[in-house]
Each structure stands twice: as structure tokens, then as C-alpha cells.
Motif scaffolding. Structure first.
Motif, PDB file in Angstrom:
ATOM      1  N   GLU A 158     -33.716  -0.622   6.411  1.00 18.00           N
ATOM      2  CA  GLU A 158     -32.883  -1.820   6.317  1.00 18.00           C
ATOM      3  C   GLU A 158     -32.907  -2.597   7.631  1.00 18.00           C
ATOM      4  O   GLU A 158     -32.938  -3.837   7.632  1.00 18.00           O
ATOM      5  N   ILE A 159     -32.914  -1.882   8.759  1.00 21.07           N
ATOM      6  CA  ILE A 159     -32.979  -2.538  10.079  1.00 21.07           C
ATOM      7  C   ILE A 159     -34.284  -3.315  10.210  1.00 21.07           C
ATOM      8  O   ILE A 159     -34.302  -4.464  10.667  1.00 21.07           O
ATOM      9  N   VAL A 160     -35.389  -2.692   9.776  1.00 18.63           N
ATOM     10  CA  VAL A 160     -36.701  -3.358   9.847  1.00 18.63           C
ATOM     11  C   VAL A 160     -36.723  -4.575   8.924  1.00 18.63           C
ATOM     12  O   VAL A 160     -37.207  -5.659   9.304  1.00 18.63           O
ATOM     13  N   TYR A 214     -22.293  -0.524   6.493  1.00 16.87           N
ATOM     14  CA  TYR A 214     -21.695  -1.381   7.514  1.00 16.87           C
ATOM     15  C   TYR A 214     -21.345  -0.587   8.778  1.00 16.87           C
ATOM     16  O   TYR A 214     -20.997  -1.183   9.808  1.00 16.87           O
ATOM     17  N   ILE A 215     -21.451   0.741   8.695  1.00 15.33           N
ATOM     18  CA  ILE A 215     -21.258   1.585   9.874  1.00 15.33           C
ATOM     19  C   ILE A 215     -22.606   1.964  10.482  1.00 15.33           C
ATOM     20  O   ILE A 215     -22.830   1.793  11.680  1.00 15.33           O
ATOM     21  N   LEU A 216     -23.500   2.484   9.641  1.00 14.36           N
ATOM     22  CA  LEU A 216     -24.820   2.887  10.132  1.00 14.36           C
ATOM     23  C   LEU A 216     -25.870   2.538   9.085  1.00 14.36           C
ATOM     24  O   LEU A 216     -26.003   3.213   8.077  1.00 14.36           O
ATOM     25  N   PRO A 217     -26.647   1.480   9.312  1.00 10.95           N
ATOM     26  CA  PRO A 217     -27.708   1.115   8.374  1.00 10.95           C
ATOM     27  C   PRO A 217     -28.911   2.049   8.526  1.00 10.95           C
ATOM     28  O   PRO A 217     -29.092   2.684   9.563  1.00 10.95           O
ATOM     29  N   SER A 218     -29.753   2.087   7.515  1.00 12.15           N
ATOM     30  CA  SER A 218     -30.959   2.913   7.566  1.00 12.15           C
ATOM     31  C   SER A 218     -32.055   2.182   8.358  1.00 12.15           C
ATOM     32  O   SER A 218     -32.035   0.957   8.479  1.00 12.15           O
ATOM     33  N   SER A 255     -23.816  -9.182  20.577  1.00 18.75           N
ATOM     34  CA  SER A 255     -22.371  -9.433  20.533  1.00 18.75           C
ATOM     35  C   SER A 255     -21.991 -10.257  19.304  1.00 18.75           C
ATOM     36  O   SER A 255     -21.006  -9.945  18.611  1.00 18.75           O
ATOM     37  N   ILE A 256     -22.775 -11.284  18.993  1.00 19.14           N
ATOM     38  CA  ILE A 256     -22.478 -12.160  17.855  1.00 19.14           C
ATOM     39  C   ILE A 256     -22.632 -11.427  16.525  1.00 19.14           C
ATOM     40  O   ILE A 256     -21.757 -11.469  15.654  1.00 19.14           O
ATOM     41  N   VAL A 257     -23.767 -10.725  16.347  1.00 22.27           N
ATOM     42  CA  VAL A 257     -24.013 -10.076  15.054  1.00 22.27           C
ATOM     43  C   VAL A 257     -23.062  -8.893  14.844  1.00 22.27           C
ATOM     44  O   VAL A 257     -22.690  -8.596  13.704  1.00 22.27           O
ATOM     45  N   PRO A 310     -24.409  -4.603  11.609  1.00 23.61           N
ATOM     46  CA  PRO A 310     -24.996  -3.565  12.471  1.00 23.61           C
ATOM     47  C   PRO A 310     -26.508  -3.457  12.327  1.00 23.61           C
ATOM     48  O   PRO A 310     -27.188  -2.986  13.246  1.00 23.61           O
ATOM     49  N   ASP A 311     -27.056  -3.901  11.168  1.00 23.00           N
ATOM     50  CA  ASP A 311     -28.503  -3.865  11.000  1.00 23.00           C
ATOM     51  C   ASP A 311     -29.189  -4.764  12.028  1.00 23.00           C
ATOM     52  O   ASP A 311     -30.173  -4.366  12.667  1.00 23.00           O
ATOM     53  N   LEU A 312     -28.671  -5.971  12.205  1.00 24.03           N
ATOM     54  CA  LEU A 312     -29.230  -6.891  13.196  1.00 24.03           C
ATOM     55  C   LEU A 312     -28.917  -6.440  14.618  1.00 24.03           C
ATOM     56  O   LEU A 312     -29.718  -6.659  15.531  1.00 24.03           O
ATOM     57  N   ALA A 313     -27.751  -5.805  14.807  1.00 22.65           N
ATOM     58  CA  ALA A 313     -27.410  -5.282  16.134  1.00 22.65           C
ATOM     59  C   ALA A 313     -28.412  -4.203  16.541  1.00 22.65           C
ATOM     60  O   ALA A 313     -28.878  -4.181  17.696  1.00 22.65           O
TER      61      ALA A 313
END
Length: 267
Positions: free
Chosen positions: A52-54, A45-49, A219-221, A227-230
Motif C-alpha cells: 500500500e505504501i508503494v 490507518y495505524i500501520l499500512p502494508s 508533517s502534513i500527511v 500514514p501510507d504517504l508518511a
């Protein structure tokens, strides 16, 4: 011809080598990012891989593409309006001593003011639609363009202008044959600087007040602790910014291939 083929081959090898170096750098960067998450036990929840972002971003791809189109429209409209206005005012100020004493100091003063501070006012005046975002992009891009245009059109030596006029050329022909080509390299400095800031202006305006666009999406996500969607939104935003900057760089190579900076880049 043989010597020319050798030179072209060396340029090609240099281009391939530099391209592979950049490619390997990014591969290494994303691999380090991917495996450092479990290694250092960083919460997702701080820094996704990156994987995971993809994965999560691809599930939200339709929305990301739509919002990218919204931000791109705001960016491109504001940027090209800023170019037209910036070049127009730059040329007018360069050829008018009255404008140099009045508008030029005014523009320098406004450049010192953070343009983003005007965003809440524009949103309160014009609502949450396209116009306030375009105005913010114009403001962010206009001043670098106009200030560099003034510098560009005032940098030409009077001796060169007088020499060209002595050949019988009129003012209009002198402008298009001498002044404009000589001013373009410095103008492109302003164009590039403005291109870097164009997406910044659009996104910050969306942060402050919007119901669509990448700034709104991020801003919403972020507020929903995603953070993955951000990061997915930031990736699309980066691609948009690089596209604008790449287009300006391409136009620079087309319009001023004779300039020494272009020759050095091609060597």
C-alpha cells in the motif's frame, strides 16, 4: 599470481554471500510486515502494508522527488559548510594554546545544548526559507566534526613531528605529509557521525517551520491521517541519509586506504 587470484575469489565470494544475506533479511522483513497486517488485524490507518505504501507513494512520486531535492539541498549545503568550519576551527585550536583555553571549552559547552532548541529562533529571525534549515544542519554537524578534528590533530606524537622536521621539512610540508594524513582517520569519525545527523537536523527544522521539504511533507500527511504517504516520505528520507553516509564512506576508502580499519573491512 595464482595465490592472489584465489584470495580475490574468496573476497568476491564473501562479498556476494554477505550481500545475499542482507537482501534475504530485508525480503523476510517486508514479507513479515506485509502479511502481519491482515494476520493481526492491524488497522491500516495505524500501520499500512508495504504494498500500500508503494502504491500510494508512487501516485505522489513527483511531489516526493521535489521535496527530497529540497531537503537534500539543505542537508548537503549545511554538511559541507560544517566540514569546512569544523576542520578550520579544529586545526586552529590544535595549534593555538589560547584557543584551546577559550574556544575549546566553549564548543564543548555548546555541544551539550540541544541544537534543535535554536530552530524556532532561527526561523523567527530568517523566515521559512533555506537559510534557517542550513544553519540548523551546520550546528548539528559542526560540533562532532570540530571536536574529533581537535582530537585528531592533537594525537600525533611529538617524536614523529620532530623526526620529520629534522629532515629539513618546513611546517607546511610537515602538516600535509605527516599531521593531516595521521589525523584523517579520526576526522572521518566526526564526518560519519555528522552525516548521520545531517538529515535529522534538516527534517526537524522543516517540522518546526517550513513550506516544503520532506519534513514538511511528512508533517502534513500525518496530520491528514495518511500514514501510507508518511512512510513513503520516510523511505525517501532514509535513502537520502544513506546516500550522504555512503558518499562519506566512499571518500574514506579513497583518502585513507592504508588505515587498518579500511584493511579489516576489505578482508
Amino acid at each position: 599470481s595464482y595465490l592472489k587470484d584465489i584470495i580475490n575469489m574468496k573476497k568476491f565470494i564473501k562479498w556476494v554471500t554477505s550481500g545475499w544475506m542482507l537482501f534475504l533479511f530485508f525480503i523476510g522483513f517486508f514479507l513479515f510486515w506485509e502479511y502481519s497486517i491482515p494476520l493481526f488485524e492491524i488497522p491500516r490507518y495505524i500501520l499500512p502494508s508495504p504494498s500500500e505504501i508503494v502504491s500510494k507513494g508512487s501516485a505522489d512520486l513527483d511531489k516526493l522527488i521535489y521535496y527530497t531535492g529540497v531537503t537534500a539541498l539543505e542537508t548537503v549545503l549545511g554538511y559541507f559548510i560544517a566540514i569546512v568550519l569544523g576542520l578550520g576551527f579544529g586545526i586552529a585550536i590544535s595549534f593555538s594554546s589560547i584557543l584551546r583555553r577559550t574556544l575549546y571549552p566553549f564548543f564543548v559547552s555548546i555541544e551539550m545544548t540541544p541544537k534543535i532548541a535554536f530552530a524556532p529562533l532561527f526561523i523567527s529571525w530568517f523566515g521559512f526559507g533555506l537559510m534557517p534549515k542550513v544553519i540548523i544542519v551546520v550546528l548539528v554537524c559542526f560540533f562532532p566534526i570540530v571536536l574529533n578534528a581537535i582530537l585528531a590533530f592533537n594525537s600525533l606524537s611529538n617524536e614523529l613531528t620532530l623526526f620529520y622536521k629534522s629532515t629539513g621539512a618546513n611546517t607546511l610540508k610537515t602538516f600535509f605529509k605527516i599531521r593531516l594524513p595521521a589525523a584523517l582517520p579520526q576526522c572521518f569519525v566526526g564526518f560519519k557521525y555528522a552525516a548521520i545527523n545531517a538529515t535529522v537536523g534538516a527534517v526537524i527544522a522543516e517540522f518546526i517551520g517550513s513550506d516544503k521539504g520532506l519534513g514538511f511533507y511528512i508533517s502534513i500527511v500525518t496530520g491528514n491521517m495518511r500514514p501510507d504517504l508518511a512512510f513513503a516520505g520516510i523511505f525517501f528520507l532514509t535513502c537520502l541519509g544513506l546516500s550522504v553516509f555512503g558518499f562519506v564512506t566512499m571518500m574514506e576508502k579513497i583518502l585513507i586506504p592504508w588505515h587498518i580499519s579500511m584493511k579489516r573491512m576489505n578482508n
